[in-house]
Motif scaffolding. Structure first.
Motif, mmCIF file in Angstrom:
data_model
loop_
_atom_site.group_PDB
_atom_site.id
_atom_site.type_symbol
_atom_site.label_atom_id
_atom_site.label_comp_id
_atom_site.label_asym_id
_atom_site.label_seq_id
_atom_site.Cartn_x
_atom_site.Cartn_y
_atom_site.Cartn_z
ATOM 1 N N GLY A 10 0.745 -1.113 -0.052
ATOM 2 C CA GLY A 10 0.134 0.050 -0.050
ATOM 3 C C GLY A 10 0.869 1.351 0.154
ATOM 4 N N LEU A 11 0.290 2.228 0.395
ATOM 5 C CA LEU A 11 0.740 3.665 0.487
ATOM 6 C C LEU A 11 0.967 3.960 1.842
ATOM 7 C CD1 LEU A 11 1.644 6.303 -1.008
ATOM 8 C CD2 LEU A 11 -0.728 7.278 -0.958
ATOM 9 N N GLN A 13 3.635 7.044 4.416
ATOM 10 C CA GLN A 13 4.436 8.015 4.510
ATOM 11 C C GLN A 13 5.966 7.299 5.188
ATOM 12 O OE1 GLN A 13 2.795 10.807 6.863
ATOM 13 N NE2 GLN A 13 1.862 12.043 5.190
ATOM 14 N N PRO A 88 11.536 6.557 0.974
ATOM 15 C CA PRO A 88 10.924 6.652 -0.292
ATOM 16 C C PRO A 88 11.682 5.558 -1.262
ATOM 17 C CG PRO A 88 11.044 8.845 0.585
ATOM 18 C CD PRO A 88 11.642 8.068 1.556
ATOM 19 N N THR A 91 10.210 2.234 -2.120
ATOM 20 C CA THR A 91 9.255 2.021 -2.969
ATOM 21 C C THR A 91 9.370 1.140 -4.079
ATOM 22 O OG1 THR A 91 8.396 4.293 -2.747
ATOM 23 C CG2 THR A 91 7.750 3.226 -4.931
ATOM 24 N N GLN A 125 2.684 -4.173 -4.635
ATOM 25 C CA GLN A 125 3.096 -2.640 -4.578
ATOM 26 C C GLN A 125 3.394 -2.019 -3.063
ATOM 27 O OE1 GLN A 125 4.280 -0.860 -7.429
ATOM 28 N NE2 GLN A 125 4.971 0.394 -5.873
ATOM 29 N N VAL A 126 4.575 -1.549 -2.713
ATOM 30 C CA VAL A 126 4.727 -0.669 -1.634
ATOM 31 C C VAL A 126 5.017 0.538 -2.344
ATOM 32 C CG1 VAL A 126 5.890 -0.212 0.260
ATOM 33 C CG2 VAL A 126 5.138 -2.681 -0.304
ATOM 34 N N THR A 127 4.222 1.637 -1.821
ATOM 35 C CA THR A 127 4.742 2.993 -2.255
ATOM 36 C C THR A 127 4.860 3.956 -0.953
ATOM 37 O OG1 THR A 127 3.319 2.652 -4.238
ATOM 38 C CG2 THR A 127 4.410 5.159 -3.524
ATOM 39 N N VAL A 128 6.212 4.292 -0.835
ATOM 40 C CA VAL A 128 6.563 5.299 0.502
ATOM 41 C C VAL A 128 6.584 6.658 0.022
ATOM 42 C CG1 VAL A 128 8.088 5.749 2.374
ATOM 43 C CG2 VAL A 128 8.054 3.508 1.354
ATOM 44 N N SER A 129 5.774 7.775 0.442
ATOM 45 C CA SER A 129 5.827 9.109 0.156
ATOM 46 C C SER A 129 6.620 9.962 0.750
ATOM 47 C CB SER A 129 4.330 9.614 0.054
ATOM 48 O OG SER A 129 3.916 9.589 1.410
#
Length: 130
Positions: A10-11, A13, A88, A91, A125-129
């Motif tokens: 997931g998304l 921070q 980030p 990701t 999916q891994v998303t790091v903002s």
């Protein structure tokens, strides 16, 4: 042959945490080492972590050491990747994979080599903002 399904991506921070799961089916799960890899856009697939068949030994890639923890529960045929202090640059699509059967040789020389893994999941999916 082991079938693998990842979940938990997931998304998040930067600085946050995620736990990935990899559910397996197949009779040989408990005698196989397991691993996690990741692939960021435009980059080669990268080794993340591996765990022995019994779960007693683990091995990590340099970029995640001290932040990620691999574990497994053979009774429910699941491997986990606990990811803390995410950055980030973490990701990527994360894949779990089934490694070789455990032997008396405790070395991890094989763990970073994709060819040593016989089955792969579809990835999560891994998303790091930032």
């Amino acid at each position: 042959q082991v079938q693998l399904v990842e979940s938990g991506g997931g998304l998040v921070q930067a600085g946050g945490s995620l736990r990935l799961s990899c559910a397996a089916s197949g009779r040989t799960f408990s005698i196989n080492a397991m691993g996690w890899f990741r692939q960021a856009p435009g980059k080669e697939r990268e080794f993340v972590a591996a765990i022995s068949a019994s779960g007693g030994r683990t091995y990590y890639g340099d970029s995640v050491k001290g932040r990620f923890t691999i574990s497994r529960v053979n009774a429910i045929m699941t491997v986990y990747l606990q990811m803390n202090s995410l950055k980030p640059e973490d990701t990527a699509v994360y894949y779990c994979a089934s490694g070789p059967q455990e032997t008396a040789d405790s070395r991890w020389f094989w763990a970073r080599t994709e060819m040593m893994y016989s089955s792969w999941g579809q990835g999560t999916q891994v998303t790091v903002s930032s």
